[in-house]
Design an enzyme around this catalytic site. Structure first.
Site, PDB file in Angstrom:
ATOM      1  NE  ARG A 132      -3.031   2.610   2.634  1.00 53.82           N
ATOM      2  CZ  ARG A 132      -3.107   3.513   3.694  1.00 53.82           C
ATOM      3  NH1 ARG A 132      -2.622   3.240   4.812  1.00 53.82           N
ATOM      4  NH2 ARG A 132      -3.749   4.643   3.448  1.00 53.82           N
ATOM      5  CG  HIS A 177      -0.778   8.980   3.385  1.00 57.34           C
ATOM      6  ND1 HIS A 177      -1.286   7.686   3.425  1.00 57.34           N
ATOM      7  CD2 HIS A 177      -0.590   9.692   4.581  1.00 57.34           C
ATOM      8  CE1 HIS A 177      -1.039   7.464   4.730  1.00 57.34           C
ATOM      9  NE2 HIS A 177      -0.504   8.604   5.300  1.00 57.34           N
ATOM     10  CD  GLU A 222      -4.760   7.719   9.879  1.00 56.75           C
ATOM     11  OE1 GLU A 222      -4.035   8.813  10.111  1.00 56.75           O
ATOM     12  OE2 GLU A 222      -4.340   6.770  10.520  1.00 56.75           O
ATOM     13  CG  ASN A 363      -5.375   3.301   9.022  1.00 58.21           C
ATOM     14  OD1 ASN A 363      -5.401   2.227   8.344  1.00 58.21           O
ATOM     15  ND2 ASN A 363      -4.836   4.390   8.528  1.00 58.21           N
ATOM     16  CE1 TYR A 365       0.062   3.634  13.623  1.00 63.95           C
ATOM     17  CE2 TYR A 365      -2.184   4.311  12.572  1.00 63.95           C
ATOM     18  CZ  TYR A 365      -0.737   4.000  12.394  1.00 63.95           C
ATOM     19  OH  TYR A 365      -0.140   3.976  11.261  1.00 63.95           O
ATOM     20  CD  GLU A 431      -1.532   4.224   8.027  1.00 65.45           C
ATOM     21  OE1 GLU A 431      -1.454   4.449   9.275  1.00 65.45           O
ATOM     22  OE2 GLU A 431      -1.803   4.865   7.126  1.00 65.45           O
TER      23      GLU A 431
HETATM   24  C1  PNW Z   1      -1.291   7.577  10.742  1.00 64.17           C
HETATM   25  N1  PNW Z   1      -3.872   9.318  16.513  1.00 64.17           N
HETATM   26  O1  PNW Z   1      -1.325   8.755  11.286  1.00 64.17           O
HETATM   27  C2  PNW Z   1      -0.870   7.978   9.368  1.00 64.17           C
HETATM   28  O2  PNW Z   1      -1.805   7.600   8.322  1.00 64.17           O
HETATM   29  C3  PNW Z   1       0.350   7.728   8.982  1.00 64.17           C
HETATM   30  O3  PNW Z   1       0.944   8.536   7.805  1.00 64.17           O
HETATM   31  C4  PNW Z   1       1.522   8.149  10.133  1.00 64.17           C
HETATM   32  O4  PNW Z   1       2.841   7.934   9.910  1.00 64.17           O
HETATM   33  C5  PNW Z   1       1.148   6.794  11.124  1.00 64.17           C
HETATM   34  O5  PNW Z   1      -0.351   6.941  11.383  1.00 64.17           O
HETATM   35  C6  PNW Z   1       1.868   7.171  12.455  1.00 64.17           C
HETATM   36  O6  PNW Z   1       1.484   8.293  13.055  1.00 64.17           O
HETATM   37  C7  PNW Z   1      -2.029   9.004  12.723  1.00 64.17           C
HETATM   38  O7  PNW Z   1      -3.407  10.373  17.075  1.00 64.17           O
HETATM   39  C8  PNW Z   1      -1.649  10.073  13.311  1.00 64.17           C
HETATM   40  O8  PNW Z   1      -4.405   8.423  17.092  1.00 64.17           O
HETATM   41  C9  PNW Z   1      -2.305   9.989  14.799  1.00 64.17           C
HETATM   42  C10 PNW Z   1      -3.276   9.131  15.073  1.00 64.17           C
HETATM   43  C11 PNW Z   1      -3.413   8.117  14.587  1.00 64.17           C
HETATM   44  C12 PNW Z   1      -2.877   7.977  12.970  1.00 64.17           C
END
Ligand code: PNW
Length: 570
Positions: A132, A177, A222, A363, A365, A431
């Site tokens: 991706r 992106h 996102e 995604n 996290y 992701e």
């Molecule tokens: C993603 N949060 O961003 C992006 O898609 C990527 O480009 C980035 O490198 C990756 O996660 C890591 O940061 C996020 O605050 C930024 O929960 C912040 C959050 C989640 C995803």
């Protein structure tokens, strides 16, 4: 003299009885209202109130499950001013002193513009089925419009796609992106509705050029983070802090642009190219901090504001979640405005929006604890509109980013929420990954046991969602192939399976332990044997972790149960 009215015992009894019944009727009706207002969040929260969390299961994903890794153009390509690439809002933003840690920028990044073969070799080594990546809009359309098509840009992505196809790795393409052509920001960026037309023209050019090989298109990555970080908090490009206003307008245009592109594909390209168009959304799992109805409802509000904001119009009924509409309208009126800060869709637009997601990219996290909290009436703001507080449990294992704590079980709950809220759509996890702090001067930490644990535990939760809960998950992409430009953190925060030496002009890539582990999971299509037998029992070394010793939950230990010996996170 005061005279007291005498009440007979019978009268007292009747009066109390009536009070009791009134209160009971009130409670029952209040409860009935709130139970429905809890939504899918309340349902999932209750279903998983006492799960056996963090135990690893073994088992496989379906045979057509697709494994991959993800990157994005600005974070890896470099070559920011080569071959007539147009400038983007991230060039402008990162070239402004003080915006990025160490004043870093993506001018060179991983130099992937000049390293197609090297990158594809890494993908082959990982044995992934797809890659991706994103196309930089301004590399093929320097000012974002069809005024000029830049052949060098067209050729670069064609070469990359050819190399992938030759290696039998499916290209999965994100169209946006976050790296908007600067020329389009100069006319107002995503606040300007004309961008729906420019984005459609750009997407159509990509379908024409690459659609014979690319069968999965992700319109936006996102959009909630893009809208908030760039227009509400000002920490991402274009660096605006227009609280509670621009964030909604930007999202409004993006939603319409997504639908326009989906219809273009559906009407003109689907029959011949036979691909799919989806969108990638992100949310933390929102865990109610107590069992109180108000906190369960607040957690549901969080999910609706973050995820439903885009998914509801596109996947449910062409309109924003009702809780967003009522919250923002009420706040706006309280702020002396004559209408809501949240724009509205016309009836014709609603028809065009709904049903325009062939697959949903998700995604994940981190997880947040949520409690209800009445915000002040002033100032306006996206967070304030939600009337809640969100925070991390301090006991959850840290990562190298302050916004991320490692909560594997939250991943399973978020996936279950998506399943219930949107009728079990096809999901690709596009992701997940874990941050580590590392500076250029530091020795690389190639034995990234914490990242090994992160991927094992999170992919295992994905397996539970698939096998035990019936979530329709069809693929997974790890974030990210290699260390790269981590937005406002520059190169001080790393997410890569491969280490990149940013001191060296060669930008040498070196596999970390997590790359090896990921390759095992990919080739095994999950966890084919009890995890204990995979010889995955890393000793957790606090000093190697995230700068502070995480608490016990990420330390695997053995324990006996009916299914044989299994490691468990305690
Ligand atoms: C993603 N949060 O961003 C992006 O898609 C990527 O480009 C980035 O490198 C990756 O996660 C890591 O940061 C996020 O605050 C930024 O929960 C912040 C959050 C989640 C995803």
């Amino acid at each position: 003299m005061t005279r007291f009215r005498k009440t007979s015992p019978f009268q007292t009894y009747t009066r109390d009885y009536i009070h009791f019944v009134t209160i009971l009727v009130f409670l029952v009706s209040f409860n009935a209202q709130t139970v429905s207002a809890q939504g899918a969040g309340g349902y999932v929260y209750k279903q998983f109130q006492n799960p056996v969390r963090d135990r690893l299961i073994h088992g496989l994903f379906s045979s057509n499950f697709t494994w991959g890794v993800a990157t994005s153009a600005y974070q890896i390509e470099g070559a920011w001013n080569e071959d007539q690439r147009g400038e983007t809002i991230w060039d402008t933003f990162s070239h402004e002193p003080g915006r990025i840690v160490d004043n870093a920028n993506g001018d060179i990044a991983c130099n992937s513009y000049h390293k197609i073969d090297e990158d594809v070799a890494l993908l082959k080594e990982l044995q992934v089925k797809h890659y991706r990546f994103s196309i930089a809009w301004s590399r093929i359309l320097p000012d974002g419009t069809l005024n000029k098509i830049n052949q060098a840009g067209i050729v670069y992505y064609r070469r990359l796609i050819n190399a992938l196809v030759e290696a039998e790795i499916e290209p999965v393409v994100t169209l946006f992106h976050w790296d908007l052509p600067q020329a389009l920001q100069d006319i107002g960026g995503w606040s300007n509705e004309i961008l729906t037309v420019y984005f459609k023209n750009y997407a159509e050019l990509c379908f024409l050029e690459y659609g014979d090989w690319v069968k999965r298109w992700i319109t936006f990555n996102e959009p909630s983070i893009f809208a908030k970080a760039g227009h509400e908090h000002g920490v991402h490009a274009p660096g605006l802090k227009h609280q509670g206003t621009t964030v909604y307008r930007v999202a409004h245009t993006i939603i319409k642009a997504h639908a326009k592109v989906w219809h273009t594909y559906d009407n003109k390209y689907r029959a011949s190219q036979k691909g799919q168009v989806g969108i990638t959304l992100v949310s933390s799992w929102a865990q109610p901090s107590t069992k109180w109805q108000v906190d369960i409802m607040a957690a549901e509000r969080y999910l609706q504001f973050e995820f439903g904001w885009f998914a509801h119009p596109l996947m449910v009924n062409g309109d924003y979640p009702s809780v967003m509409k009522t919250q923002i309208l009420e706040k706006s009126i309280g702020q002396g405005l004559s209408s809501s800060r949240l724009p509205s869709f016309t009836e014709e637009e609603k028809v065009l929006l709904r049903g325009t997601v062939d697959f949903l990219g998700v995604n994940y996290y981190t997880t947040k604890l949520i409690s209800a909290w009445r915000s002040d009436a002033w100032p306006p703001g996206y967070e304030e509109d939600q009337d809640l507080k969100a925070w991390h449990d301090e006991s959850w294992p840290k990562s190298g980013a302050s916004w991320q704590k490692c909560v594997p079980w939250g991943f399973r709950l978020l996936l279950n929420w998506v399943k219930h809220e949107y009728g079990n759509p096809p999901i690709y996890v596009t992701e997940t990954g874990v941050a580590e702090k590392l500076n250029d001067q530091d020795e690389p930490k190639l034995k990234d046991v914490w990242r090994v644990q992160y991927f094992v535990s999170h992919i295992n939760e994905l397996l539970k969602a698939y096998k035990l809960d019936g979530v329709n998950v069809q693929g997974f992409s790890a974030w990210t192939l290699m260390d790269n430009f981590e937005w406002q953190d520059g190169y001080s925060t790393r997410f890569g399976l491969y280490h990149v030496d940013f001191k060296s002009p060669a930008r040498t890539r070196t596999a970390k332990s997590s790359a090896k582990k990921y390759n095992e999971i990919v080739t095994g299509n999950g966890f084919p044997v009890p995890v204990s037998k995979l010889r995955y029992i890393p000793q957790f070394k606090p000093d190697m972790a995230f700068g502070a010793a995480p608490r016990a939950p990420m330390v695997p230990v053995f324990h006996d149960n009916d299914e044989g010996i299994q490691p468990e996170f305690r």
